[in-house]
Design an enzyme around this catalytic site. Structure first.
Site, mmCIF file in Angstrom:
data_model
loop_
_atom_site.group_PDB
_atom_site.id
_atom_site.type_symbol
_atom_site.label_atom_id
_atom_site.label_comp_id
_atom_site.label_asym_id
_atom_site.label_seq_id
_atom_site.Cartn_x
_atom_site.Cartn_y
_atom_site.Cartn_z
ATOM 1 N N GLY A 11 -31.510 29.701 -17.306
ATOM 2 C CA GLY A 11 -31.174 30.954 -16.627
ATOM 3 C C GLY A 11 -30.287 31.919 -17.395
ATOM 4 N N SER A 12 -30.219 31.769 -18.746
ATOM 5 C CA SER A 12 -29.327 32.692 -19.469
ATOM 6 C C SER A 12 -29.873 34.126 -19.453
ATOM 7 C CB SER A 12 -29.077 32.210 -20.892
ATOM 8 O OG SER A 12 -30.223 32.327 -21.684
ATOM 9 N N LYS A 90 -44.595 28.722 -14.917
ATOM 10 C CA LYS A 90 -45.857 28.675 -14.162
ATOM 11 C C LYS A 90 -46.599 29.992 -14.329
ATOM 12 C CE LYS A 90 -45.446 24.676 -12.366
ATOM 13 N NZ LYS A 90 -46.337 23.622 -12.772
ATOM 14 N N ILE A 92 -48.495 33.240 -13.175
ATOM 15 C CA ILE A 92 -48.440 34.093 -11.984
ATOM 16 C C ILE A 92 -49.873 34.242 -11.448
ATOM 17 C CG2 ILE A 92 -47.855 36.415 -11.142
ATOM 18 C CD1 ILE A 92 -45.433 34.705 -11.896
ATOM 19 N N ASN A 106 -42.169 40.005 -18.933
ATOM 20 C CA ASN A 106 -41.796 38.662 -19.378
ATOM 21 C C ASN A 106 -41.078 38.789 -20.714
ATOM 22 O OD1 ASN A 106 -41.822 35.761 -19.561
ATOM 23 N ND2 ASN A 106 -43.527 35.925 -21.001
ATOM 24 N N HIS A 108 -40.547 36.723 -24.324
ATOM 25 C CA HIS A 108 -41.095 35.623 -25.115
ATOM 26 C C HIS A 108 -40.255 35.492 -26.391
ATOM 27 C CE1 HIS A 108 -44.179 32.821 -26.400
ATOM 28 N NE2 HIS A 108 -44.106 33.370 -27.595
ATOM 29 N N ASP A 149 -49.147 35.683 -22.335
ATOM 30 C CA ASP A 149 -48.511 36.385 -23.461
ATOM 31 C C ASP A 149 -49.376 37.476 -24.083
ATOM 32 O OD1 ASP A 149 -46.315 34.667 -23.154
ATOM 33 O OD2 ASP A 149 -47.155 33.193 -24.539
#
Ligand code: GRF
Length: 205
Positions: A11-12, A90, A92, A106, A108, A149
């Site tokens: 969770g950073s 997971k 979406i 997102n 990456h 991605d």
């Protein structure tokens, strides 16, 4: 802008987004943290900051459709404008991707379109970068579409790959820039400065 953050782990990135919202750097608020795990580190951060936490495991639903509908109902109830995936492992559901087209981002830990795709997460990414012999890596914020991605790239930043790097040292260098560019990308989104030229996304100054 109301942001729903999805996180499966430490969770950073969630923390850096949350801080940027609380400090007013991103004109938005985090309305919910959603995780497929009930024990994600991110959950404790949410708890401390009084952010609602929803544990939603796709495995607990009788069908993909039921899972997607439930996810959508949570997002609607929280009046979600935008979804930020922050270490969410997971996929979406397509229904949610359609409903939130160009509103799911997102991060990456590499320079997409290199070193992405199914199975490319965590140390796998950094191992692949080191094995390639590339002298730069970095982080990418991109929109999420139906493929892993693959959605339009919004923002990237490079870091050097150094002689003697291990997946851990490289991951740490990349993570530091993740915490810079994710808030920057969300700020641009919240301020309406993201534009599309066909399939390419750009940030206006
Ligand atoms: C980050 O490296 C991010 O790029 C990837 O998952 C990791 C999550 O780390 N998608 P954290 O949970 O935000 O600390």
């Amino acid at each position: 802008m109301n942001i729903a953050v999805f996180a499966s782990g430490r969770g950073s990135n969630f923390q850096s987004i949350l801080k940027a919202c609380i400090d007013g750097f991103i004109p938005a608020r985090v309305v919910v943290l959603i995780s497929n795990r009930g024990d994600a580190g991110a959950q404790h951060i949410a708890h401390e900051a009084n952010i609602p936490f929803v544990h939603l495991s796709p495995l607990r639903f009788e069908s993909d459709e039921a899972y997607a509908q439930h996810l959508l109902s949570v997002l609607k109830e929280k009046e979600t404008d935008c979804i930020a995936l922050a270490g969410y492992l997971k996929k979406i559901p397509p229904l949610v991707v359609r409903e939130f087209r160009h509103r799911i981002v997102n991060i990456h830990p590499a320079l997409l379109p290199l070193f992405g795709g199914e199975g490319m997460y965590g140390h796998h990414v950094h191992e692949a970068v080191l094995a390639s012999g590339m002298k730069v890596s970095g982080a990418t914020v991109h929109f999420v579409d139906e493929e892993y991605d693959r959605g339009p790239i919004l923002l990237q930043r490079c870091v050097p790959v150094e002689r003697g790097d291990t997946p851990e040292t490289l991951a740490a260098r990349v993570l530091a820039v993740e915490h810079v560019i994710y808030p920057l990308a969300l700020k641009a989104l919240a301020e309406g400065r993201v534009v599309f030229d066909g399939t390419k996304a750009w940030i206006r100054e």
